[in-house]
Design an enzyme around this catalytic site. Structure first.
Site, PDB file in Angstrom:
ATOM      1  N   CYS A  98       0.809  -1.221   0.000  1.00  0.00           N
ATOM      2  CA  CYS A  98       0.000   0.000   0.000  1.00  0.00           C
ATOM      3  C   CYS A  98       0.841   1.268   0.000  1.00  0.00           C
ATOM      4  O   CYS A  98       0.383   2.322  -0.441  1.00  0.00           O
ATOM      5  CB  CYS A  98      -0.930   0.020   1.210  1.00  0.00           C
ATOM      6  SG  CYS A  98      -2.034  -1.388   1.306  1.00  0.00           S
ATOM      7  N   HIS A 351      -9.246   2.724  -2.558  1.00  0.00           N
ATOM      8  CA  HIS A 351      -7.845   2.513  -2.176  1.00  0.00           C
ATOM      9  C   HIS A 351      -7.183   1.550  -3.161  1.00  0.00           C
ATOM     10  O   HIS A 351      -7.069   0.358  -2.888  1.00  0.00           O
ATOM     11  CB  HIS A 351      -7.789   1.971  -0.748  1.00  0.00           C
ATOM     12  CG  HIS A 351      -6.436   1.568  -0.273  1.00  0.00           C
ATOM     13  ND1 HIS A 351      -5.262   2.172  -0.690  1.00  0.00           N
ATOM     14  CD2 HIS A 351      -6.064   0.605   0.626  1.00  0.00           C
ATOM     15  CE1 HIS A 351      -4.239   1.601  -0.076  1.00  0.00           C
ATOM     16  NE2 HIS A 351      -4.695   0.638   0.717  1.00  0.00           N
ATOM     17  N   CYS A 382      -1.269   2.579   6.792  1.00  0.00           N
ATOM     18  CA  CYS A 382      -0.815   1.247   7.169  1.00  0.00           C
ATOM     19  C   CYS A 382      -0.418   0.495   5.912  1.00  0.00           C
ATOM     20  O   CYS A 382      -0.849   0.829   4.803  1.00  0.00           O
ATOM     21  CB  CYS A 382      -1.893   0.498   7.942  1.00  0.00           C
ATOM     22  SG  CYS A 382      -3.437   0.251   7.047  1.00  0.00           S
ATOM     23  N   GLY A 384       0.466  -3.513   4.256  1.00  0.00           N
ATOM     24  CA  GLY A 384       0.350  -4.952   4.407  1.00  0.00           C
ATOM     25  C   GLY A 384       1.631  -5.598   4.922  1.00  0.00           C
ATOM     26  O   GLY A 384       2.737  -5.142   4.669  1.00  0.00           O
TER      27      GLY A 384
END
Length: 435
Positions: A98, A351, A382, A384
């Protein structure tokens, strides 16, 4: 002793950022290639900044989480060629899931800071409809056999349920209320014309209906209600707290930005929308990856010598409502603090994994232009497998006047007043102009 050609680290400036409208997986971009999405972004950046000669671009860094098919093959390089950049301009691909686009920014910014580059394009693309997260991945069996991680770390929704377990005060009702607020803020931002200026329209092909010009985000649901959210299923755990309504969707889209050295911006007559003050990446237990932005923000603040009270605007990626709320609780920020995601966030907008970091930056830059009372802002997300990413930016429009706005809306003026009052209350003897 080696003597550097430059006496000091150079300022790194965010010149401009754009993105495609975000789509739903299997939605508006179902027949559009991922590389064509990022090509559109690069071309739009050049169109909007004609003072930048294409040959002055030193590198193109483009992130993708699933680097295969039409978002593989060193996508930064192929997208640069497809976008019409001189073939002398190199490019490369980045993967930090991300935080891919964030890493593209910090990596190229670091090269600019030490004098290796003058100008770079950084961004990300994710076509989750064509390439679902984890497609083709082969996790090492040692992760399970040697119990190196909790197996729930491999399913992002389960990691969000784990964060709920750690923070029992973050109820499903509270997460739903936050999600509803995100939808409403996006709807208002669209109504006020605050999001559209940084969208690059995309011509999307559909076999049955022909071509469509995509000019707005597909995921937002402005008709969302608390009652509707309360009735959604919890797919990651029976009687859980994470739903499709209080989490970001599965999306397609691309983002990009121009970064340059401060002296080069002046030389070429470019704009300076933000100055990079610092950044931080941090790791956490993979099965509670949503907590990653907490230590990454603490690290970025410590390295810049700032405190959380110095931050006047926050762009937090809403992968899940619970992870944003955990961040806010940790730093003592109210759920409805006007500094947080003024235009709404990923729960409404979507996202597309590796691309999202530059969306956060682009929205922050637009807010800076209207908020000369705010000196510093940050983006955080955040990541992964247990990481967090934070960037801190300085507003070049800062005047130190806590009552100043550029007059775009009464809501922004009210937000400025609330910010000043909040800071004064937390930090005696200090005004909101200190941000």
């Amino acid at each position: 002793m080696f003597q550097s050609a430059r006496d000091s680290v150079r300022d790194v400036v965010f010149v401009d950022g754009v993105r495609t409208p975000f789509g739903k997986a299997k939605g508006v971009y179902s027949e559009t290639r991922a590389d064509d999405l990022i090509v559109k972004v690069i071309r739009e950046l050049l169109r909007r900044n004609p003072a930048l000669p294409a040959e002055r671009i030193d590198d193109v860094a483009i992130a993708a989480t699933t680097q295969t098919g039409d978002q593989g093959l060193t996508i930064g390089r192929v997208a640069g060629i497809l976008a019409g950049l001189p073939q002398s301009v190199p490019g490369y691909a980045i993967d930090r899931m991300c935080a891919g686009a964030v890493t593209a920014v910090t990596t190229t910014a670091s090269a600019i800071a030490v004098g290796a580059y003058d100008v770079a394009i950084a961004g990300g693309v994710e076509h989750m409809g064509r390439h679902p997260m984890g497609e083709g991945a082969d996790p090492n069996p040692r992760f399970v056999s040697e119990k190196l991680i909790d197996t729930s770390a491999l399913v992002m929704g389960q990691t969000a349920e784990n964060v709920h377990d750690r923070y029992p005060t973050i109820t499903k009702e509270r997460a739903d209320a936050y999600a509803l607020a995100s939808q409403r803020k996006v709807a208002k931002a669209y109504a006020d014309g605050l999001i559209q200026p940084d969208l690059a329209p995309v011509a999307a092909r559909h076999t049955e209906s022909g071509w469509e010009l995509v000019t707005t985000d597909e995921p937002p649901r402005p008709d969302t209600t608390l009652a509707g959210l309360a009735g959604l299923k919890t797919p990651f755990r029976p009687h859980g707290r994470v739903t499709a309504g209080n989490a970001a969707g599965i999306n397609d889209g691309a983002t990009g930005c121009i970064l340059a050295a401060g002296d080069v911006v002046e030389e070429l007559g470019l704009t300076a929308k933000m100055r990079l003050a610092g950044f931080g990446f941090a790791g956490v237990e993979p099965h509670v990856m949503g907590l990653g932005p907490i230590p990454s923000t603490e690290k970025a603040l410590a390295r810049t010598g700032l405190s959380i009270d110095d931050i006047g605007l926050f762009e937090l990626n809403e992968a899940f409502a619970v992870q944003v709320l955990a961040f806010l609780d940790h730093f003592g920020i109210a759920d409805d603090d006007p500094r947080v995601n003024p235009f709404g966030g990923a729960i409404a907008l979507g996202h597309p994994l590796a691309s999202s970091g530059v969306r956060l930056m682009t929205q922050l830059a637009r807010q800076f232009a209207d908020r000369p009372d705010v000196r510093y802002g940050l983006t955080a997300m955040c990541v992964g497998f247990g990481m967090g990413a934070t960037t801190i930016w300085e507003n070049p429009h800062f005047t130190g006047d806590a009552g100043a706005t550029n007059g775009r809306s009464s809501a922004n003026a009210a937000s400025a007043a609330a910010n000043a009052a909040s800071t004064a209350a937390r930090t005696p003897g200090r005004t909101g102009g200190a941000r």
